[in-house]
Design a protein around this motif. Sequence first.
Motif, mmCIF file in Angstrom:
data_model
loop_
_atom_site.group_PDB
_atom_site.id
_atom_site.type_symbol
_atom_site.label_atom_id
_atom_site.label_comp_id
_atom_site.label_asym_id
_atom_site.label_seq_id
_atom_site.Cartn_x
_atom_site.Cartn_y
_atom_site.Cartn_z
ATOM 1 N N GLY A 3 -48.668 23.892 -31.725
ATOM 2 C CA GLY A 3 -47.736 24.420 -30.728
ATOM 3 C C GLY A 3 -46.722 25.364 -31.343
ATOM 4 N N LEU A 4 -46.205 24.998 -32.503
ATOM 5 C CA LEU A 4 -45.216 25.846 -33.166
ATOM 6 C C LEU A 4 -45.843 27.107 -33.757
ATOM 7 C CD1 LEU A 4 -42.982 23.130 -34.855
ATOM 8 C CD2 LEU A 4 -42.455 24.518 -32.841
ATOM 9 N N ILE A 5 -46.982 26.978 -34.393
ATOM 10 C CA ILE A 5 -47.627 28.147 -34.994
ATOM 11 C C ILE A 5 -48.065 29.143 -33.921
ATOM 12 C CG2 ILE A 5 -49.697 28.905 -36.242
ATOM 13 C CD1 ILE A 5 -49.306 26.371 -38.012
ATOM 14 N N GLY A 53 -40.387 24.855 -27.407
ATOM 15 C CA GLY A 53 -39.298 23.885 -27.281
ATOM 16 C C GLY A 53 -39.812 22.464 -27.170
ATOM 17 N N ILE A 54 -40.887 22.271 -26.426
ATOM 18 C CA ILE A 54 -41.475 20.937 -26.253
ATOM 19 C C ILE A 54 -42.101 20.465 -27.562
ATOM 20 C CG2 ILE A 54 -43.294 19.649 -25.060
ATOM 21 C CD1 ILE A 54 -42.696 21.501 -22.614
ATOM 22 N N ALA A 55 -42.835 21.350 -28.226
ATOM 23 C CA ALA A 55 -43.446 20.989 -29.514
ATOM 24 C C ALA A 55 -42.369 20.619 -30.530
ATOM 25 C CB ALA A 55 -44.302 22.139 -30.040
ATOM 26 N N ALA A 56 -41.305 21.422 -30.604
ATOM 27 C CA ALA A 56 -40.217 21.140 -31.545
ATOM 28 C C ALA A 56 -39.525 19.828 -31.202
ATOM 29 C CB ALA A 56 -39.216 22.290 -31.555
ATOM 30 N N LEU A 73 -34.858 24.952 -32.984
ATOM 31 C CA LEU A 73 -35.949 25.524 -32.193
ATOM 32 C C LEU A 73 -35.893 25.047 -30.743
ATOM 33 C CD1 LEU A 73 -38.853 25.320 -34.787
ATOM 34 C CD2 LEU A 73 -37.961 27.422 -33.747
ATOM 35 N N VAL A 74 -35.515 23.798 -30.543
ATOM 36 C CA VAL A 74 -35.352 23.293 -29.174
ATOM 37 C C VAL A 74 -34.259 24.080 -28.461
ATOM 38 C CG1 VAL A 74 -34.624 21.309 -27.776
ATOM 39 C CG2 VAL A 74 -36.233 20.977 -29.652
ATOM 40 N N GLY A 98 -50.410 13.812 -33.211
ATOM 41 C CA GLY A 98 -49.081 14.330 -32.879
ATOM 42 C C GLY A 98 -48.650 15.401 -33.863
ATOM 43 N N GLU A 99 -48.873 15.165 -35.145
ATOM 44 C CA GLU A 99 -48.527 16.162 -36.160
ATOM 45 C C GLU A 99 -49.339 17.446 -35.970
ATOM 46 O OE1 GLU A 99 -49.061 14.187 -39.945
ATOM 47 O OE2 GLU A 99 -47.063 13.277 -39.843
#
Length: 185
Positions: free
Chosen positions: A116-118, A124-127, A156-157, A109-110
């Motif tokens: 996803g963020l990078i 939005g989903i990753a955040a 971020l979401v 998950g981490e």
Amino acid sequence: MATNNFKSGNEIVIPENPLSMYLFNSTRSAWIWLIIRLYVGYVWLSSGIGKVGNDAWIGENAGAAIQGFVGGAIEKSAAGPDVSGWYATFLEQIVLPNATVFSYLVVFGEIAVGLGLILGLLTGIAAFFGSIMNVAFLFAGTLSANPLLFILATWLVLAWKVAGWYGLDRWALPKLGTPWNTSKF
């Protein structure tokens, strides 16, 4: 008295204020979100990758780190108000018996949230899922970087439309569409 609100049928629509319009709807603010996104993504990715080589997270002793973490949270619950009783019960009844599964969920998950963020893919989903992990750690009485990461992930979401503009969302979101825009589905 004049207002800037207008009526649409039975609904009163309140116009967006300029600051939130800029931050959450304008691609001109994407550079701000890029900096935040890369920072939060780096923290998640480095945390997840750091656990991959650790036998207590993945491998022969998988789940040992979760057992220690949950044990500490349960002790905090007994000692004072740092961990709520209902959360300690959840940890004891659900997480502890499934420590190996939760160990893999945390690690991957981490990594998934970080990537996803990078990459700016489904930002939005990753955040959102990053913020869920932050809340889980906060409920367990762990502070460290979790409050800051939770706040940044929440922003971020909210900025999901422009937060991944300098990333893969720039091309992915128009192709994927949104669930409320049924022309894509």
